[in-house]
Structure formats: structure tokens, C-alpha cells
Write a protein that holds these residues in place. Structure first.
Motif, PDB file in Angstrom:
ATOM      1  N   GLU A  35       0.839  -1.209   0.000  1.00 49.41           N
ATOM      2  CA  GLU A  35       0.000   0.000   0.000  1.00 49.41           C
ATOM      3  C   GLU A  35       0.871   1.254   0.000  1.00 49.41           C
ATOM      4  N   HIS A  36       1.951   1.194   0.742  1.00 50.13           N
ATOM      5  CA  HIS A  36       2.837   2.350   0.864  1.00 50.13           C
ATOM      6  C   HIS A  36       3.586   2.628  -0.442  1.00 50.13           C
ATOM      7  N   TYR A  37       3.926   1.578  -1.171  1.00 46.80           N
ATOM      8  CA  TYR A  37       4.735   1.708  -2.395  1.00 46.80           C
ATOM      9  C   TYR A  37       4.052   1.075  -3.600  1.00 46.80           C
ATOM     10  N   GLY A  38       2.777   1.358  -3.766  1.00 49.20           N
ATOM     11  CA  GLY A  38       2.010   0.761  -4.862  1.00 49.20           C
ATOM     12  C   GLY A  38       2.636   0.947  -6.228  1.00 49.20           C
ATOM     13  N   ASP A  39       3.273   2.098  -6.461  1.00 48.94           N
ATOM     14  CA  ASP A  39       3.878   2.359  -7.765  1.00 48.94           C
ATOM     15  C   ASP A  39       5.210   1.639  -7.950  1.00 48.94           C
ATOM     16  N   ARG A  40       5.728   1.028  -6.908  1.00 44.12           N
ATOM     17  CA  ARG A  40       7.004   0.318  -6.990  1.00 44.12           C
ATOM     18  C   ARG A  40       6.817  -1.205  -7.022  1.00 44.12           C
ATOM     19  N   VAL A  41       5.583  -1.665  -6.910  1.00 43.44           N
ATOM     20  CA  VAL A  41       5.316  -3.108  -6.890  1.00 43.44           C
ATOM     21  C   VAL A  41       5.283  -3.629  -8.327  1.00 43.44           C
ATOM     22  N   PHE A  42       6.031  -4.690  -8.591  1.00 40.48           N
ATOM     23  CA  PHE A  42       6.039  -5.330  -9.914  1.00 40.48           C
ATOM     24  C   PHE A  42       4.717  -6.055 -10.085  1.00 40.48           C
ATOM     25  N   ARG A  43       3.988  -5.751 -11.137  1.00 43.04           N
ATOM     26  CA  ARG A  43       2.685  -6.383 -11.403  1.00 43.04           C
ATOM     27  C   ARG A  43       2.856  -7.574 -12.322  1.00 43.04           C
ATOM     28  N   GLY A  44       2.234  -8.702 -11.964  1.00 51.43           N
ATOM     29  CA  GLY A  44       2.319  -9.904 -12.774  1.00 51.43           C
ATOM     30  C   GLY A  44       3.460 -10.795 -12.320  1.00 51.43           C
ATOM     31  N   ASP A 108      10.688 -11.618   5.752  1.00 49.44           N
ATOM     32  CA  ASP A 108      10.120 -11.675   4.402  1.00 49.44           C
ATOM     33  C   ASP A 108      11.256 -11.557   3.400  1.00 49.44           C
ATOM     34  N   THR A 109      10.980 -11.998   2.188  1.00 43.28           N
ATOM     35  CA  THR A 109      11.976 -12.013   1.126  1.00 43.28           C
ATOM     36  C   THR A 109      11.607 -10.979   0.072  1.00 43.28           C
ATOM     37  N   TRP A 110      12.558 -10.123  -0.235  1.00 44.90           N
ATOM     38  CA  TRP A 110      12.392  -9.108  -1.276  1.00 44.90           C
ATOM     39  C   TRP A 110      12.892  -9.678  -2.593  1.00 44.90           C
ATOM     40  N   LEU A 111      12.050  -9.604  -3.618  1.00 44.09           N
ATOM     41  CA  LEU A 111      12.390 -10.045  -4.972  1.00 44.09           C
ATOM     42  C   LEU A 111      12.476  -8.780  -5.823  1.00 44.09           C
ATOM     43  N   TRP A 112      13.677  -8.393  -6.203  1.00 42.32           N
ATOM     44  CA  TRP A 112      13.929  -7.085  -6.808  1.00 42.32           C
ATOM     45  C   TRP A 112      14.221  -7.215  -8.298  1.00 42.32           C
ATOM     46  N   ASP A 113      13.426  -6.522  -9.111  1.00 41.98           N
ATOM     47  CA  ASP A 113      13.622  -6.528 -10.560  1.00 41.98           C
ATOM     48  C   ASP A 113      14.550  -5.383 -10.956  1.00 41.98           C
ATOM     49  N   LYS A 114      15.240  -5.532 -12.080  1.00 42.09           N
ATOM     50  CA  LYS A 114      16.171  -4.494 -12.539  1.00 42.09           C
ATOM     51  C   LYS A 114      15.465  -3.184 -12.866  1.00 42.09           C
ATOM     52  N   SER A 115      14.145  -3.206 -13.023  1.00 42.08           N
ATOM     53  CA  SER A 115      13.388  -1.981 -13.299  1.00 42.08           C
ATOM     54  C   SER A 115      13.232  -1.109 -12.055  1.00 42.08           C
ATOM     55  N   GLY A 116      13.656  -1.628 -10.890  1.00 38.73           N
ATOM     56  CA  GLY A 116      13.495  -0.873  -9.645  1.00 38.73           C
ATOM     57  C   GLY A 116      12.182  -1.182  -8.945  1.00 38.73           C
ATOM     58  N   THR A 117      11.457  -2.177  -9.456  1.00 41.80           N
ATOM     59  CA  THR A 117      10.215  -2.610  -8.820  1.00 41.80           C
ATOM     60  C   THR A 117      10.476  -3.911  -8.069  1.00 41.80           C
ATOM     61  N   PHE A 118       9.549  -4.282  -7.202  1.00 38.92           N
ATOM     62  CA  PHE A 118       9.772  -5.453  -6.356  1.00 38.92           C
ATOM     63  C   PHE A 118       8.474  -6.186  -6.093  1.00 38.92           C
ATOM     64  N   GLN A 119       8.626  -7.382  -5.589  1.00 38.27           N
ATOM     65  CA  GLN A 119       7.539  -8.128  -4.963  1.00 38.27           C
ATOM     66  C   GLN A 119       8.094  -8.683  -3.666  1.00 38.27           C
ATOM     67  N   LEU A 120       7.212  -8.911  -2.725  1.00 41.76           N
ATOM     68  CA  LEU A 120       7.594  -9.607  -1.504  1.00 41.76           C
ATOM     69  C   LEU A 120       7.123 -11.044  -1.650  1.00 41.76           C
ATOM     70  N   ASP A 121       7.922 -11.976  -1.171  1.00 36.78           N
ATOM     71  CA  ASP A 121       7.596 -13.387  -1.329  1.00 36.78           C
ATOM     72  C   ASP A 121       6.218 -13.709  -0.757  1.00 36.78           C
TER      73      ASP A 121
END
Length: 191
Positions: A35-44, A108-121
């Protein structure tokens, strides 16, 4: 002489988690970060190769304050990503207050994409097992041999002669089909 009584703590008005265990609170903590970083979350689904994976443990106090965090597995190969995750975690405080737990530590595990977006496991949408095919490009006209012939020109194909197809290797007919001079070699006719 009495010192004045300390002022009462103001009532808590932040988000509250009703989680009864660490696993349930981890979901609330992950949702808070999304919720805090909605624009930084990798979608899909994440691509098969991501830039970094980091495992972090957070200690959350009774009012949602971030008491401390520690890396269980730091993405040390990309220091800028490590620093960015730390910045995001600090800036997201206070976290939901663990009302039933009092305080909580969770990982929790951070999954970081090269685009600067992320997902949490905890909330990941998964990961592709291979790269998607590149987008289809507009068809380019191709030049085939037929297309490069002048109009009306017939396609010529030289088929081997029947004798060359049936003759044993090394016979005069084969040598003729291969462009050798048959006159230079004696030819025996069948009787």
C-alpha cells in the motif's frame, strides 16, 4: 516536592494488525509495504532472472514502530538495491500495530527486478520459468529466389539424367553427369 506526572501517551490512531501469529503478521506487513509503495510493486509474474533477492527480518514494536531490522541474506552484489530496500523499510514505519501479539519479529523475502520494482515473497504473483517471446514485429518483405527473377522467367532446375541416377558410382554415365569428359574414358556397352 513531587515531579509532575508524565503526560499520558496519546491514543494510538495508526493501523492495527489483529494477527495471532508471526505468519499472519507477515501478510499484514507485506500488505502495508504494498500500500505504501504501490507504484514500486512489480505487477504480474516476475521474469526468470531478477536482479536481487534479499531476506530481511523486522522487529515491530507495540505501536507499529520499527525497532530494528537485520539482513538474513543481503543482496551485497548490488549495494544500491540493498540501500534502497533499507530506505523503503524505514520510510514505511510505522507498520500496523501488532495488537494481539504486543510486538512481533517476522521475516520476508524481497524479490527485486532491474526496473526498480519489487515483490515480496509473501504476496508474490510468481515467476516465469522462461523469458516471454519478443513482441511480434511487422512482417518484413523477404526476397525469395522466385521474387528476384524477372517476370515471365521460368524456374530452371536441372535434374540428373536417368542414367546418372541409376548408374553405379564411377561409371561413364556418372562421370558425364558430374561434368567429366566421357571420351577420355572407355565405355563398355552391355551385351
Amino acid at each position: 516536592r513531587h515531579s509532575p506526572a508524565p503526560a499520558p501517551e496519546p491514543p494510538f490512531t495508526g493501523k492495527v494488525s489483529l494477527a495471532a501469529n508471526e505468519r499472519d503478521y507477515r501478510r499484514d506487513g507485506a500488505q502495508h509495504l504494498y500500500e505504501h509503495y504501490g507504484d514500486r510493486v512489480f505487477r504480474g509474474k516476475l521474469p526468470p532472472l531478477i536482479q536481487a533477492v534479499g531476506v530481511m527480518r523486522l522487529d515491530i514494536g507495540p505501536r507499529g514502530e520499527l525497532r530494528r531490522f537485520e539482513w538474513m541474506r543481503a543482496p551485497d552484489h548490488v549495494p544500491h538495491v540493498k540501500a534502497e530496500i533499507e530506505r523503503l523499510v524505514r520510510a514505511a514505519a510505522p507498520f500496523p500495530a501488532p495488537q494481539r501479539l504486543g510486538s512481533v519479529s517476522y521475516t520476508d523475502t524481497w524479490l527485486w527486478d532491474k526496473s526498480g520494482t519489487f515483490q515480496l515473497d509473501t504476496l508474490t504473483e510468481g515467476q516465469l520459468d522462461r523469458m516471454p517471446p519478443p513482441p511480434a514485429r511487422a512482417a518484413q518483405p523477404t526476397t525469395s529466389p522466385a521474387a528476384s527473377r524477372p517476370a515471365g522467367a521460368a524456374k530452371t532446375r536441372q535434374a540428373p539424367t536417368t542414367a546418372a541416377r541409376k548408374a553405379p558410382a564411377g561409371s561413364a554415365a556418372t562421370r558425364v553427369a558430374q561434368g567429366e569428359d566421357a571420351a577420355a574414358q572407355p565405355v563398355q556397352l552391355p551385351r
